[in-house]
Write a protein that holds these residues in place. Structure first.
Motif, PDB file in Angstrom:
ATOM      1  N   SER A 110      29.101-108.738  27.979  1.00 27.35           N
ATOM      2  CA  SER A 110      28.293-107.870  28.809  1.00 27.35           C
ATOM      3  C   SER A 110      29.148-106.705  29.247  1.00 27.35           C
ATOM      4  CB  SER A 110      27.539-108.576  30.010  1.00 27.35           C
ATOM      5  OG  SER A 110      28.342-108.369  31.110  1.00 27.35           O
ATOM      6  N   VAL A 129      22.845-103.552  29.638  1.00 26.06           N
ATOM      7  CA  VAL A 129      21.806-104.001  30.756  1.00 26.06           C
ATOM      8  C   VAL A 129      20.914-102.918  31.096  1.00 26.06           C
ATOM      9  CG1 VAL A 129      24.020-105.225  31.756  1.00 26.06           C
ATOM     10  CG2 VAL A 129      23.490-102.832  32.247  1.00 26.06           C
ATOM     11  N   ILE A 154      20.700-106.065  34.850  1.00 29.00           N
ATOM     12  CA  ILE A 154      20.343-107.315  34.106  1.00 29.00           C
ATOM     13  C   ILE A 154      20.537-107.266  32.657  1.00 29.00           C
ATOM     14  CG2 ILE A 154      18.816-109.402  33.844  1.00 29.00           C
ATOM     15  CD1 ILE A 154      19.468-108.751  36.839  1.00 29.00           C
ATOM     16  N   ILE A 155      21.189-108.196  32.135  1.00 36.34           N
ATOM     17  CA  ILE A 155      21.719-108.063  30.525  1.00 36.34           C
ATOM     18  C   ILE A 155      20.262-108.207  29.906  1.00 36.34           C
ATOM     19  CG2 ILE A 155      23.961-109.104  30.577  1.00 36.34           C
ATOM     20  CD1 ILE A 155      22.341-111.756  29.678  1.00 36.34           C
ATOM     21  N   VAL A 190      29.276-113.889  29.930  1.00 35.75           N
ATOM     22  CA  VAL A 190      28.455-113.024  30.770  1.00 35.75           C
ATOM     23  C   VAL A 190      28.745-113.415  32.505  1.00 35.75           C
ATOM     24  CG1 VAL A 190      26.057-112.552  31.597  1.00 35.75           C
ATOM     25  CG2 VAL A 190      26.751-112.741  29.140  1.00 35.75           C
ATOM     26  N   GLN A 204      22.419-112.903  36.872  1.00 38.10           N
ATOM     27  CA  GLN A 204      22.035-112.988  35.064  1.00 38.10           C
ATOM     28  C   GLN A 204      21.269-114.205  34.920  1.00 38.10           C
ATOM     29  OE1 GLN A 204      22.549-110.097  33.457  1.00 38.10           O
ATOM     30  NE2 GLN A 204      23.753-109.255  35.410  1.00 38.10           N
TER      31      GLN A 204
END
Length: 377
Positions: free
Chosen positions: A94, A120, A125-126, A144, A155
């Motif tokens: 990430s 993100v 937030i991914i 992550v 996450q």
């Protein structure tokens, strides 16, 4: 002094410190020695390993003691990618990882691996749809961070795990340095393959951490020597640090739900207060851990606010202790597309279970005084 920088490090718990001193005094033999004293020390080491394995719901032979989060993250990135490179050389990381992940991943490129970065959203937030598009048949590893160290964003690891399992044979590693002891972290809950934990983030001692693997997962060593830690992490194991880490983890798990409620109460109170200032922007996502709140004052540098608060006995930090002395803008904030008006002024308040409502009330008073002196647009 009111200390609100617990994501940088925490004060050692008295029981953890007592454990460290006691083990140093009574079990100072080398655990690899074959004499009785060495055997007794090794039994204590294995007991600590079993306690941690029980907490994380894995086998004791899958718990490796390290020098901390950075080493554990490096071991995970290099060790897992190299062990399973027969599956492929494609790695997903990430955009908002700790430097110990990002820099390790970049080094993998020198060994023929291809690294791609998971984007993100504006809350940090991914993007799971991006993960679906990026995953390939030759993806070997996905890493992550469970809770972001700068914003506290949680996450969606359970959803991520499902996608990774369904679309690839990749292993999933999480950096749980900021999540363990605040929210539930174990292999059954999260269905990941590797977990990093650092002791000094949970009122343990600096220089100690673990990498834990799910049952049946293998890993390549990155340190070579006497073959300690089942050959994965050579070097004489510090039994006092290992035992005190197990103690810190046990204490962190006590009344976890109650601690969450108390931390969340402090966090909600602070967010409500900060939102009363028209020139303050809450950077943290609504989907965040209860102990971290990142915010920014428009067109005011974070360092200015930190110094002003410190003069009044309040200790906070800019977004990350690992990069706070550097002048470059946080890669996390860049990935979130924070506007230029706010990106230089981000502060991080991070609580621990030792902080109180009374301390928060004092922070509010001091912050108001500081804001009256330092005017943002």
């Amino acid at each position: 002094m009111i200390y609100f920088d617990n994501s940088a490090t925490t004060k050692v718990h008295p029981e953890v410190l007592n454990t460290f001193v006691t083990v140093n005094e009574k079990f100072w033999a080398n655990p690899a020695s074959i004499h009785t004293f060495g055997h007794q020390t090794n039994e204590l080491l294995q007991s600590a390993r079993e306690q941690i394995a029980n907490i994380l719901k894995t086998s004791s032979d899958k718990v490796y003691f390290t020098s901390g989060g950075t080493e554990s993250n490096n071991l995970a990135i290099f060790g897992l990618a190299l062990k399973y490179k027969h599956r492929g050389k494609h790695v997903l990381i990430s955009e908002i990882e700790h430097p110990s992940i990002i820099e390790a991943a970049k080094k993998l490129m020198d060994q023929g691996f291809e690294v791609e970065w998971i984007p993100v959203d504006t809350e940090g937030i991914i993007l799971l749809d991006s993960v679906k598009k990026l995953l390939r048949d030759d993806t070997v590893l996905v890493s992550v961070m469970h809770v972001n160290n700068e914003t506290g964003a949680i996450q969606p690891i359970e959803d991520l795990s499902k996608i990774v399992r369904e679309q690839s044979r990749a292993l999933l590693h999480i950096d749980a340095v900021q999540s363990f002891g605040k929210i539930r972290v174990d292999f059954q809950q999260l269905e990941v393959d590797a977990i990093t934990i650092s002791s000094h983030k949970i009122h343990g001692l600096k220089g100690s951490g673990i990498l834990a693997l799910k049952n049946f997962i293998e890993i390549e060593p990155i340190l070579y020597g006497g073959g300690q830690e089942s050959g994965i992490r050579s070097g004489t194991t510090s039994v006092p640090l290992a035992v005190s880490t197990a103690k810190a983890m046990r204490l962190a798990m006590e009344d976890l739900d109650g601690k969450f409620v108390n931390l969340q109460s402090l966090s909600d109170d602070l967010v409500d207060y900060l939102q009363s200032f028209p020139n303050v922007k809450i950077v943290s996502s609504a989907k965040k851990a209860p102990h971290i709140i990142s915010f920014s004052v428009r067109k005011i540098k974070g360092e200015v606010l930190i110094n002003a608060l410190q003069q009044q006995g309040i200790i906070v930090s800019t977004s990350s202790a690992c990069s706070s002395k550097q002048t470059k803008t946080s890669h996390v904030l860049k990935a979130m597309h924070i506007s230029d008006d706010y990106i230089k002024g981000v502060l991080r308040v991070s609580f621990s279970t030792t902080n109180t409502q009374q301390e928060l009330e004092q922070f509010k008073k001091v912050f108001k005084r500081v804001m009256n002196v330092i005017k943002g647009d």
